[in-house]
Design a protein around this motif. Sequence first.
Motif, PDB file in Angstrom:
ATOM      1  N   THR A 165       0.889  -1.270  -0.125  1.00 56.45           N
ATOM      2  CA  THR A 165       0.010  -0.041  -0.100  1.00 56.45           C
ATOM      3  C   THR A 165       0.817   1.267  -0.122  1.00 56.45           C
ATOM      4  O   THR A 165       0.571   2.214  -0.749  1.00 56.45           O
ATOM      5  CB  THR A 165      -0.935  -0.010   1.245  1.00 56.45           C
ATOM      6  N   ARG A 166       1.754   1.336   0.939  1.00 59.14           N
ATOM      7  CA  ARG A 166       2.901   2.385   0.959  1.00 59.14           C
ATOM      8  C   ARG A 166       3.539   2.440  -0.422  1.00 59.14           C
ATOM      9  O   ARG A 166       3.636   3.894  -0.857  1.00 59.14           O
ATOM     10  CB  ARG A 166       4.073   2.023   1.830  1.00 59.14           C
ATOM     11  N   LYS A 167       3.898   1.513  -1.006  1.00 61.95           N
ATOM     12  CA  LYS A 167       4.464   1.584  -2.557  1.00 61.95           C
ATOM     13  C   LYS A 167       3.647   2.248  -3.508  1.00 61.95           C
ATOM     14  O   LYS A 167       4.289   2.932  -4.317  1.00 61.95           O
ATOM     15  CB  LYS A 167       4.956   0.233  -2.718  1.00 61.95           C
ATOM     16  N   THR A 168       2.514   1.586  -3.508  1.00 59.16           N
ATOM     17  CA  THR A 168       1.386   2.168  -4.496  1.00 59.16           C
ATOM     18  C   THR A 168       1.150   3.570  -4.312  1.00 59.16           C
ATOM     19  O   THR A 168       1.108   4.514  -5.125  1.00 59.16           O
ATOM     20  CB  THR A 168       0.019   1.348  -4.391  1.00 59.16           C
ATOM     21  N   LYS A 169       1.032   4.084  -2.815  1.00 62.49           N
ATOM     22  CA  LYS A 169       0.751   5.490  -2.504  1.00 62.49           C
ATOM     23  C   LYS A 169       1.976   6.467  -3.123  1.00 62.49           C
ATOM     24  O   LYS A 169       1.785   7.374  -3.485  1.00 62.49           O
ATOM     25  CB  LYS A 169       0.614   5.564  -1.068  1.00 62.49           C
ATOM     26  N   ARG A 170       3.186   6.166  -2.976  1.00 63.02           N
ATOM     27  CA  ARG A 170       4.337   6.753  -3.193  1.00 63.02           C
ATOM     28  C   ARG A 170       4.477   6.736  -4.725  1.00 63.02           C
ATOM     29  O   ARG A 170       4.586   8.011  -5.268  1.00 63.02           O
ATOM     30  CB  ARG A 170       5.721   5.999  -2.851  1.00 63.02           C
ATOM     31  N   GLN A 171       4.173   5.791  -5.583  1.00 64.61           N
ATOM     32  CA  GLN A 171       4.276   5.753  -6.966  1.00 64.61           C
ATOM     33  C   GLN A 171       2.970   6.781  -7.440  1.00 64.61           C
ATOM     34  O   GLN A 171       3.024   7.819  -8.292  1.00 64.61           O
ATOM     35  CB  GLN A 171       3.701   4.271  -7.460  1.00 64.61           C
ATOM     36  N   ARG A 172       1.822   6.688  -6.679  1.00 63.80           N
ATOM     37  CA  ARG A 172       0.728   7.771  -7.034  1.00 63.80           C
ATOM     38  C   ARG A 172       1.081   9.060  -6.681  1.00 63.80           C
ATOM     39  O   ARG A 172       0.860   9.812  -7.929  1.00 63.80           O
ATOM     40  CB  ARG A 172      -0.475   7.370  -6.477  1.00 63.80           C
ATOM     41  N   GLN A 173       1.876   9.324  -5.719  1.00 67.47           N
ATOM     42  CA  GLN A 173       2.307  10.600  -5.469  1.00 67.47           C
ATOM     43  C   GLN A 173       3.173  11.191  -6.295  1.00 67.47           C
ATOM     44  O   GLN A 173       3.286  12.371  -6.863  1.00 67.47           O
ATOM     45  CB  GLN A 173       2.629  10.639  -3.918  1.00 67.47           C
ATOM     46  N   LYS A 205       3.777  10.270  -9.266  1.00 60.28           N
ATOM     47  CA  LYS A 205       3.094  10.564 -10.763  1.00 60.28           C
ATOM     48  C   LYS A 205       2.067  11.896 -10.590  1.00 60.28           C
ATOM     49  O   LYS A 205       2.310  12.577 -11.538  1.00 60.28           O
ATOM     50  CB  LYS A 205       2.167   9.188 -10.936  1.00 60.28           C
ATOM     51  N   GLU A 206       1.582  12.066  -9.501  1.00 54.89           N
ATOM     52  CA  GLU A 206       0.898  13.227  -9.435  1.00 54.89           C
ATOM     53  C   GLU A 206       1.573  14.482  -9.475  1.00 54.89           C
ATOM     54  O   GLU A 206       1.215  15.353 -10.004  1.00 54.89           O
ATOM     55  CB  GLU A 206      -0.140  13.158  -8.227  1.00 54.89           C
ATOM     56  N   SER A 207       2.739  14.363  -8.918  1.00 56.19           N
ATOM     57  CA  SER A 207       3.712  15.545  -8.865  1.00 56.19           C
ATOM     58  C   SER A 207       3.987  15.839 -10.147  1.00 56.19           C
ATOM     59  O   SER A 207       4.303  17.082 -10.535  1.00 56.19           O
ATOM     60  CB  SER A 207       4.879  15.080  -7.666  1.00 56.19           C
ATOM     61  N   ARG A 256       2.329  23.084 -15.277  1.00 59.43           N
ATOM     62  CA  ARG A 256       2.742  24.189 -14.831  1.00 59.43           C
ATOM     63  C   ARG A 256       3.663  24.535 -15.956  1.00 59.43           C
ATOM     64  O   ARG A 256       3.896  25.798 -16.199  1.00 59.43           O
ATOM     65  CB  ARG A 256       3.620  24.166 -13.600  1.00 59.43           C
ATOM     66  N   MET A 257       4.303  23.914 -16.704  1.00 57.25           N
ATOM     67  CA  MET A 257       5.249  23.921 -17.983  1.00 57.25           C
ATOM     68  C   MET A 257       4.273  24.416 -19.100  1.00 57.25           C
ATOM     69  O   MET A 257       4.898  24.934 -20.124  1.00 57.25           O
ATOM     70  CB  MET A 257       6.189  22.693 -18.386  1.00 57.25           C
ATOM     71  N   GLY A 258       2.769  24.205 -19.151  1.00 54.25           N
ATOM     72  CA  GLY A 258       2.103  24.824 -20.165  1.00 54.25           C
ATOM     73  C   GLY A 258       1.312  23.632 -20.956  1.00 54.25           C
ATOM     74  O   GLY A 258       0.400  24.044 -21.779  1.00 54.25           O
ATOM     75  N   PHE A 259       1.420  22.351 -20.559  1.00 54.67           N
ATOM     76  CA  PHE A 259       0.904  21.453 -21.521  1.00 54.67           C
ATOM     77  C   PHE A 259      -0.625  21.319 -20.989  1.00 54.67           C
ATOM     78  O   PHE A 259      -0.949  21.462 -19.768  1.00 54.67           O
ATOM     79  CB  PHE A 259       1.686  20.018 -21.168  1.00 54.67           C
ATOM     80  N   ARG A 292      -3.722  19.376 -19.648  1.00 52.38           N
ATOM     81  CA  ARG A 292      -3.718  18.568 -18.291  1.00 52.38           C
ATOM     82  C   ARG A 292      -4.044  17.018 -19.141  1.00 52.38           C
ATOM     83  O   ARG A 292      -3.269  15.953 -18.639  1.00 52.38           O
ATOM     84  CB  ARG A 292      -4.766  18.728 -17.254  1.00 52.38           C
ATOM     85  N   SER A 293      -5.315  16.697 -19.634  1.00 48.18           N
ATOM     86  CA  SER A 293      -5.598  15.658 -20.269  1.00 48.18           C
ATOM     87  C   SER A 293      -4.384  14.731 -21.108  1.00 48.18           C
ATOM     88  O   SER A 293      -4.280  13.765 -21.047  1.00 48.18           O
ATOM     89  CB  SER A 293      -6.634  15.768 -21.016  1.00 48.18           C
ATOM     90  N   ARG A 294      -3.685  15.653 -21.824  1.00 44.12           N
ATOM     91  CA  ARG A 294      -2.640  15.386 -22.484  1.00 44.12           C
ATOM     92  C   ARG A 294      -1.297  14.809 -21.772  1.00 44.12           C
ATOM     93  O   ARG A 294      -0.871  13.680 -21.884  1.00 44.12           O
ATOM     94  CB  ARG A 294      -1.983  16.045 -23.647  1.00 44.12           C
ATOM     95  N   VAL A 295      -1.126  15.431 -20.611  1.00 46.21           N
ATOM     96  CA  VAL A 295      -0.206  15.283 -19.693  1.00 46.21           C
ATOM     97  C   VAL A 295      -0.422  13.901 -19.046  1.00 46.21           C
ATOM     98  O   VAL A 295       0.262  12.929 -18.648  1.00 46.21           O
ATOM     99  CB  VAL A 295      -0.081  16.288 -18.593  1.00 46.21           C
ATOM    100  N   VAL A 296      -1.700  13.671 -18.601  1.00 50.89           N
ATOM    101  CA  VAL A 296      -2.249  12.510 -17.900  1.00 50.89           C
ATOM    102  C   VAL A 296      -1.925  11.387 -18.515  1.00 50.89           C
ATOM    103  O   VAL A 296      -1.488  10.242 -18.334  1.00 50.89           O
ATOM    104  CB  VAL A 296      -3.585  12.567 -17.357  1.00 50.89           C
ATOM    105  N   ALA A 297      -2.214  11.515 -19.920  1.00 50.10           N
ATOM    106  CA  ALA A 297      -2.249  10.426 -20.923  1.00 50.10           C
ATOM    107  C   ALA A 297      -0.508  10.115 -21.243  1.00 50.10           C
ATOM    108  O   ALA A 297      -0.130   8.798 -21.190  1.00 50.10           O
ATOM    109  CB  ALA A 297      -2.821  10.633 -22.380  1.00 50.10           C
ATOM    110  N   ALA A 298       0.266  10.922 -21.250  1.00 42.03           N
ATOM    111  CA  ALA A 298       1.518  10.824 -21.541  1.00 42.03           C
ATOM    112  C   ALA A 298       2.243  10.082 -20.348  1.00 42.03           C
ATOM    113  O   ALA A 298       3.211   9.248 -20.362  1.00 42.03           O
ATOM    114  CB  ALA A 298       2.465  11.954 -21.976  1.00 42.03           C
ATOM    115  N   VAL A 299       2.135  10.711 -18.992  1.00 33.55           N
ATOM    116  CA  VAL A 299       2.510  10.038 -17.872  1.00 33.55           C
ATOM    117  C   VAL A 299       2.036   8.622 -17.841  1.00 33.55           C
ATOM    118  O   VAL A 299       2.756   7.710 -17.263  1.00 33.55           O
ATOM    119  CB  VAL A 299       2.264  10.872 -16.634  1.00 33.55           C
TER     120      VAL A 299
END
Length: 553
Positions: free
Chosen positions: A405-413, A415-417, A424-427, A429-436
């Motif tokens: 659970t901790r590992k999953t939470k770290r990965q999610r955090q 990824k969100e970061s 913030r670089m100007g891309f 959001r939907s495209r950023v989420v897909a690319a990440v």
Amino acid sequence: MAKLKIAGTWSGVLEVELETWTLPMLREEIATRSNIGVDSINLICAGKILKDGDGQEKLNQLGMKNNTRILANRICAEEGKVLMAEEERTSRLARVKAAATALASRHSDGSLPMEDFNIEVEDQSGKKVQLGSETDQRAVMMGLMLHANGKRLIRQKKYNDALEVLSMGEESFSICDPKVIELVDNVPILQIDMVWCYFMIRDIRWLSEAGKRLEMARAGIERSHGKDSLRLRLLQGGCYPELALHLRLELLEGVVAYHSGKLDKARDALTSAKAKFIRLQVSDETLSFVMSMGFKERDVKRALRMNNQDVGRAVDFLEEEKAKKQRKREEDISRRNEIMEQKHYGLTPLKKAVDLQKLKDLVSLGFEKELAAEALRRNENDFDKALNDLTNPEANSDIQVHIETRKTKRQRQSKESQIENLVRMGFERSRVVAAVEAGGSLDQIVERLTAQPEEIMQIEASLTANTASSSAPLPDDIPGQTEDVEGLLEDLGKEEERDVEMEDELSADIAKADDALADYDIEVNIEGEAITEYLSLLESAAGSSSGQKLPSQ
């Protein structure tokens, strides 16, 4: 509008808007009404001198209210500078003590340091030692930090400031159990450094205290070094590192004896100091010869002085010191890696780091490392309790769920970061989420975001097909999960109210003093001049006592 009652250079009532007026505005208004320069006026409120600071704080933020009384007094520009310098000095000394206290507390109780280094107490061989209780260890660390800072101030010729800091160091050492520090020479050396400051200030008022400190220093050095330095000689493999320190001690004893009218005692001490000074002189020929082997001048002088001018022993000493420094660098890198590993495992409920030695013992029994680390963490490093959890199927399963659970939470955090940084670089959001979500390195993700539109559509279509089954939310509550490791890690990372600048300065002082022989490595040029000066005074004294002033340098 609020009314401020002013007295002093100008008396009367000022009507001001507390929410908009700043202290510089108030100072300028009072200076104008007083017909004096703004730099020549001092404002005092509630017993405190008001400082402009950044000049942006409003009067109400400084605690002023309707009918607040303010005293305005005139000071000359020079007095103002002196006053400000004294206030800055007092403030700096308070910061030094507070920073030393904070660092000692964090590095003495097993807590995980915020920094990527650890301050540890070592003996002269470089071996880490635990001196007495946690309180003793903290006091010793604090004393060592303040002593190192004081020595730097001495090198900068700030002798009054050095005395203040050394006094705080003396106070820290005094907290320790006397039995804990009676076999180390840090306290006697600190006493000698304090008397050296008295001597360099050239104030005869310190005479009585200087004598007492030198008596304590000599007794302490004999206790820690042994009679005729035999214990130190054994520890240092037969070399003479203490010679310059004893020279300074005997010089100061001679000076105190001279100004106390004890001329025979002064002559004995100064004569002995002169003999040591002669022994410490390095000839140009010998210096050049050893330097030709590739060693630096300062290191060569130190080696020759500490080995009684024996070239062979000096070269061996230099090679050994070089090897020690290399080992120390490797140990420092290893310790930094250990600290990073401990930070990965998180803190115990009492905010301590996971004990890596106990972790190693558990791993040697066949347990997976991260599993064993979590067992130790939640059991406050109790080896037996951790072992019980690891061998209990139910507890073991609970630990595994917790880790995943901790590992999953770290990965999610993470990824969100990453997503937020890219947005913030100007891309978009939907495209950023897909690319990440498509994975890969940051360069690969940015490459996707800057790809042609048709390529983006293909990536998004593929991503939708591949991730549809993994979109279910994570459970909020895991049975048996009683502690939030991430919360502990966040606590560790939070910048508590601390003076980072001063802590860095103290840490740098400690790093420079991270040398078992640093306290003995003294340039004795000033001492040599003083020995000649006082022996000359003894010759001309003809049995009479000295005057009221110490001779000028």
